[in-house]
Design an enzyme around this catalytic site. Structure first.
Site, PDB file in Angstrom:
ATOM      1  N   ASP A  17      80.375  74.770 -79.004  1.00  0.00           N
ATOM      2  CA  ASP A  17      79.413  73.660 -78.920  1.00  0.00           C
ATOM      3  C   ASP A  17      79.740  72.776 -77.725  1.00  0.00           C
ATOM      4  O   ASP A  17      78.878  72.455 -76.903  1.00  0.00           O
ATOM      5  CB  ASP A  17      79.453  72.842 -80.216  1.00  0.00           C
ATOM      6  CG  ASP A  17      78.530  71.638 -80.140  1.00  0.00           C
ATOM      7  OD1 ASP A  17      77.361  71.818 -79.763  1.00  0.00           O
ATOM      8  OD2 ASP A  17      78.997  70.516 -80.426  1.00  0.00           O
ATOM      9  N   ASP A  44      91.118  73.433 -73.378  1.00  0.00           N
ATOM     10  CA  ASP A  44      91.229  72.305 -72.432  1.00  0.00           C
ATOM     11  C   ASP A  44      91.299  72.814 -70.995  1.00  0.00           C
ATOM     12  O   ASP A  44      90.659  72.255 -70.089  1.00  0.00           O
ATOM     13  CB  ASP A  44      92.417  71.393 -72.789  1.00  0.00           C
ATOM     14  CG  ASP A  44      93.697  72.138 -73.118  1.00  0.00           C
ATOM     15  OD1 ASP A  44      93.693  73.388 -73.205  1.00  0.00           O
ATOM     16  OD2 ASP A  44      94.731  71.457 -73.291  1.00  0.00           O
ATOM     17  N   TYR A  70      82.138  73.925 -88.680  1.00  0.00           N
ATOM     18  CA  TYR A  70      80.736  73.777 -89.057  1.00  0.00           C
ATOM     19  C   TYR A  70      80.462  74.236 -90.488  1.00  0.00           C
ATOM     20  O   TYR A  70      79.420  73.915 -91.052  1.00  0.00           O
ATOM     21  CB  TYR A  70      79.837  74.563 -88.091  1.00  0.00           C
ATOM     22  CG  TYR A  70      79.552  73.819 -86.806  1.00  0.00           C
ATOM     23  CD1 TYR A  70      80.555  73.595 -85.876  1.00  0.00           C
ATOM     24  CD2 TYR A  70      78.274  73.349 -86.520  1.00  0.00           C
ATOM     25  CE1 TYR A  70      80.300  72.914 -84.694  1.00  0.00           C
ATOM     26  CE2 TYR A  70      78.008  72.668 -85.343  1.00  0.00           C
ATOM     27  CZ  TYR A  70      79.025  72.455 -84.438  1.00  0.00           C
ATOM     28  OH  TYR A  70      78.761  71.776 -83.273  1.00  0.00           O
TER      29      TYR A  70
HETATM   30  C1  IPM Z   1      73.760  72.608 -80.558  1.00  0.00           C
HETATM   31  C2  IPM Z   1      73.636  71.261 -81.206  1.00  0.00           C
HETATM   32  C3  IPM Z   1      73.879  71.430 -82.700  1.00  0.00           C
HETATM   33  C4  IPM Z   1      75.276  71.953 -82.888  1.00  0.00           C
HETATM   34  C5  IPM Z   1      73.687  70.168 -83.563  1.00  0.00           C
HETATM   35  C6  IPM Z   1      72.370  69.495 -83.281  1.00  0.00           C
HETATM   36  C7  IPM Z   1      73.848  70.483 -85.023  1.00  0.00           C
HETATM   37  O1  IPM Z   1      74.507  70.347 -80.641  1.00  0.00           O
HETATM   38  O2  IPM Z   1      72.964  73.497 -80.894  1.00  0.00           O
HETATM   39  O3  IPM Z   1      74.640  72.782 -79.703  1.00  0.00           O
HETATM   40  O4  IPM Z   1      76.231  71.170 -82.944  1.00  0.00           O
HETATM   41  O5  IPM Z   1      75.434  73.170 -82.960  1.00  0.00           O
HETATM   42 MN    MN Z   2      75.658  71.163 -78.979  1.00  0.00          MN
END
Ligand code: IPM
Ligand code: MN
Length: 327
Positions: free
Chosen positions: A232, A208, A125
């Site tokens: 995520d 996994d 990220y």
């Molecule tokens: C989350 C969302 C976000 C992320 C996106 C919208 C940027 O999926 O908060 O899980 O990937 O963190």
């Molecule tokens: Mn997400």
């Protein structure tokens, strides 16, 4: 004492579910001094505004931010995600993404109760990488994963502290068998922090395998700590095995500083205005915000009202009214 909270309903069903959350918080007896922020995909389409630095500066003076969901189909992917949500996480250093998953036992099915602590400022990220020779037959795209000793350590420490107040079990989830550089840093850091918490039993799962356990044996988990991207993906799965993403709340925390609370779900433009949006994830995110604001008694009452056995059915605002009536 009133708390100064920035409200960002956002796009789609975001404003609908946030309205229910605010209704419930008021009914629980907590007074908020709200400041509204019109940001998100719709605002971007109107005048190009995403997230000005001056707004971030204002936010630093607040106690919390309460958000609905952002995202509009007409805006290309990444613009709002990186420009608004991730900028918010990075600029305010909201380094803990706290996602609890609770499912009550019912006839035939066991319940579960675990929390995923997702590192929230690094990994893939962070935005490292780029395109070389873009739009040619020889183009190259790289997207690196940034892992700092400090970032991994503070996520692990937070998770150990949380486990100490729960069932004293912490699982690190990664992919150390393939991601040998970042996995090695995570593993060594986790083990070093573990030495400070001898009462916490530790475990490790490859991501996994964790996907299988989330579906087949979620009872094995108490607290999980993992990197940004694994977290995520795993937390969508966590929502899916815990009654649906409409129930899953999030806290984006910089402990002791302004922090941000939002449902895990998105803006669901397909059901906007139909009353079909489930406000429970937003209501439970509101309860997590109250914990952050030192209003845990009210937060616990809201959580109990949401967890009462009679199922919450009806439109978005009827569900909000039912929770209010139970308080
Ligand atoms: C989350 C969302 C976000 C992320 C996106 C919208 C940027 O999926 O908060 O899980 O990937 O963190
Ligand atoms: Mn997400």
């Amino acid at each position: 004492m009133t708390h100064r909270v920035g409200i960002m309903g956002g796009d789609g069903i975001g404003p609908e579910v946030v309205a229910e959350g605010l209704k419930v918080i008021a009914a629980a007896g907590v007074e908020l001094d709200c400041v509204d922020y019109d940001l998100g995909g719709e605002r971007f389409l109107k005048d190009g505004t995403i997230l000005p630095d001056s707004v971030v500066a204002e936010w630093r003076g607040l106690d919390a931010l309460y958000c609905g969901a952002v995202g509009t189909p007409d805006v290309p992917p990444g613009v709002i995600e990186r420009g608004l949500l991730l900028k918010m996480r990075f600029d305010l250093d909201l380094y803990i993404n706290y996602r609890p998953f609770l499912k009550a036992a019912d006839e035939g099915a066991e319940g579960h109760d675990f929390v995923v602590i997702r590192e929230n400022t690094e990994g893939t990220y962070a935005g490292e990488g780029g395109l070389l020779r873009a739009n040619t037959p020889h183009e190259v795209a790289t997207q690196g994963s940034v892992n700092t000793r400090m970032g991994v350590e503070r996520a692990c420490r937070y998770a150990f502290e949380l486990a100490m107040g729960r069932r004293r079990h912490l699982t690190m989830v990664h992919k150390t068998n393939v991601l040998t550089f970042s996995g090695d840093l995570w593993e060594r850091t986790f083990n070093e922090v573990a030495a400070d918490y001898p009462e916490v039993e530790t475990a490790y799962n490859h991501v996994d395998a964790a996907c299988i356990y989330f579906v087949q044996d979620p009872q094995r988990y108490d607290v999980i700590v993992t990197d940004n991207l694994f977290g995520d993906i795993l937390t969508d799965l966590g929502g899916a095995v815990s009654g649906g993403i409409g129930l899953a709340p999030t806290a984006n925390l910089n402990p002791g500083q302004v922090s941000m609370f939002e449902p895990v779900h998105g803006s669901a433009p397909d059901i906007v205005g139909t009353g079909k949006a489930n406000p429970i994830a937003a209501v439970l995110s509101g309860a997590m915000m109250l914990d952050h604001l030192g209003e845990s008694e009210a937060a616990n009452r809201i959580r109990s009202a949401c967890a009462e056995p009679n199922t919450l059915v009806g439109t978005t605002s009827e569900i909000g009214d039912l929770i209010v009536a139970r308080l």
